[in-house]
Design an enzyme around this catalytic site. Structure first.
Site, PDB file in Angstrom:
ATOM      1  N   HIS A 156       0.853  -1.195   0.000  1.00  0.00           N
ATOM      2  CA  HIS A 156       0.000   0.000   0.000  1.00  0.00           C
ATOM      3  C   HIS A 156       0.883   1.237   0.000  1.00  0.00           C
ATOM      4  O   HIS A 156       1.849   1.325   0.772  1.00  0.00           O
ATOM      5  CB  HIS A 156      -0.903   0.015   1.234  1.00  0.00           C
ATOM      6  CG  HIS A 156      -1.974  -1.034   1.212  1.00  0.00           C
ATOM      7  ND1 HIS A 156      -3.033  -1.004   0.334  1.00  0.00           N
ATOM      8  CD2 HIS A 156      -2.131  -2.166   1.957  1.00  0.00           C
ATOM      9  CE1 HIS A 156      -3.816  -2.052   0.543  1.00  0.00           C
ATOM     10  NE2 HIS A 156      -3.289  -2.787   1.520  1.00  0.00           N
ATOM     11  N   CYS A 198      -0.758   1.780  -5.175  1.00  0.00           N
ATOM     12  CA  CYS A 198      -1.443   3.000  -5.596  1.00  0.00           C
ATOM     13  C   CYS A 198      -0.420   4.119  -5.824  1.00  0.00           C
ATOM     14  O   CYS A 198       0.542   4.236  -5.058  1.00  0.00           O
ATOM     15  CB  CYS A 198      -2.457   3.432  -4.537  1.00  0.00           C
ATOM     16  SG  CYS A 198      -3.795   2.236  -4.285  1.00  0.00           S
TER      17      CYS A 198
END
Length: 404
Positions: A156, A198
């Site tokens: 992440h 991301c």
């Protein structure tokens, strides 16, 4: 058959390859999952999938560094205890790597850093080789100026940062400085940096070291999406960008002889497949985009075994050339004496007459028994001497030019 032509043949055969110096002799892989907890199952599956692929393409375990923060295979929530899958069909167990690969001898995994060992500090120490002397060599990145390195990271992240186990972060500047140290210490020849998270493309904006090729799964302000879930596992089992990388590698690279280029691999990551804008940065690599896209995929994902020729080998090369030339003269002399005996010339006189032409050689031959069997023995001995000299020369070169 003229066995005494062997020295000249060996000289021509062995001299050629030594004139060129290899610049890329080995491939290494650093595969990192930075997420723990069951709902991040897909990040572990991403990493193990890349591990399986580079291992299938020939990179040995001692040249793969695997960092896994959580053991999903033994998680109490895992319906399939001891197994990890990257597809809902569950045809391939990534953790044990059995089934279709059982006959290839690739079963099992070797984890180098597990659980709380997966930290930002350990990752940077791994890249820069800043360890205490007691740190095991098996957990070090033992690369040099002839090594290509594949670095894959998943987890992440956000704009220019990637989280490690939800407790700390590594920034793009941390990575850039680590790569700069690696460049200064000559720890790589070329490097391929891959990241699936991301806003992944922001993680390589700060890079400035030569020889680095970087690619990511999503642009700034974009998410990186999972591909699909397994209802029995209960969570997503793989991310889209990694899934299509694997699909390409499994489809188009069926052996270590494949000649697929990186440009084809990068072009496969379309928006329709990935659902985000996958990016590639070419400018740090010598030759830019054209040269990078024309490199073989196996230059980073497969096994390379080359020979490094060091500067001091030239003198050694001259030495063994002289040895082989001397052996060739010796063989020619024996052959000439054999012809004299066949023509009825006194071998003692022939030997004396030829002494001056061989620069007062200290080697003398008792030609009293000039039978066919005697000369066969002489021919056999000379052949063994030639082969022995070639073997000794090869051994000397091997000691001075280790395979990396």
């Amino acid at each position: 058959m003229r066995v005494f032509n062997l020295p000249a043949a060996l000289l021509a055969l062995l001299a050629g390859p030594l004139l060129a110096t290899a610049v890329h002799t080995s491939n290494w892989a650093v595969l990192v999952s930075t997420s723990r907890f069951w709902f991040n199952y897909r990040h572990l599956a991403n990493t193990l999938s890349l591990y399986r692929t580079v291992k299938r393409l020939g990179i040995p375990d001692n040249q793969i560094i695997l960092m896994l923060p959580d053991d999903m295979a033994c998680n109490p929530r895992n319906t399939f205890t001891g197994s990890v899958f990257n597809d809902k069909s569950r045809l391939l167990d990534l953790y044990d790597d059995k089934g279709a690969l059982e006959n290839l001898g690739m079963g099992g995994i070797e984890v180098d850093y597990r659980g709380n060992e997966v930290t930002v500090e350990n990752f940077i120490r791994l890249l820069t080789d800043r360890w205490p002397s007691s740190h095991p060599h098996s957990k070090r990145l033992m690369t040099g100026p002839q090594s290509n390195i594949l670095i894959y990271m998943t987890g992440h992240g956000g704009n220019e940062f990637l989280k490690f186990q939800d407790s700390e972060e590594i920034s793009s500047f941390d990575l850039a400085d680590a790569f700069a140290q690696m460049y200064e210490k000559k720890r790589y020849h070329e490097m391929l940096f891959m990241i699936d998270t991301c806003q992944a493309n922001t993680m390589y904006n700060a890079f400035y070291s030569p020889g680095v090729l970087a690619t990511g799964s999503s642009a700034k302000d974009q998410s990186s999406y999972s591909h699909h879930a397994d209802q029995d596992v209960g969570v997503a089992v793989i991310d889209r960008w990694t899934y299509f990388y694997l699909e390409f590698l499994e489809t188009y690279l069926n052996s270590t002889a494949s000649d697929v280029r990186l440009g084809e691999l990068f072009d496969y990551q379309t928006f329709e497949r990935v659902h985000s804008d996958a990016g590639v940065r070419y400018d740090l690599l010598d030759g830019g985009e054209l040269a990078a896209r024309n490199k073989r995929v196996l230059d980073f994902f497969g096994n390379v075994q080359g020979v490094e020729i060091e500067d001091g080998v030239k003198n050694t090369q001259l030495d063994w050339k002289k040895d082989l030339e001397a052996l060739q003269k010796l063989a020619a002399r024996v052959e000439g004496e054999q012809e004299d005996v066949g023509a009825g010339v006194d071998p003692t006189i022939a030997t004396t007459a030829k002494t001056d032409t061989v620069h007062q050689s200290k080697v003398t031959f008792d030609m009293a028994q000039a039978s066919d069997s005697f000369f066969k023995k002489i021919a056999g001995a000379a052949s063994l001497a030639v082969l022995g000299g070639a073997w000794m020369a090869s051994s000397a070169l091997t000691k001075q030019s280790p395979v990396k």
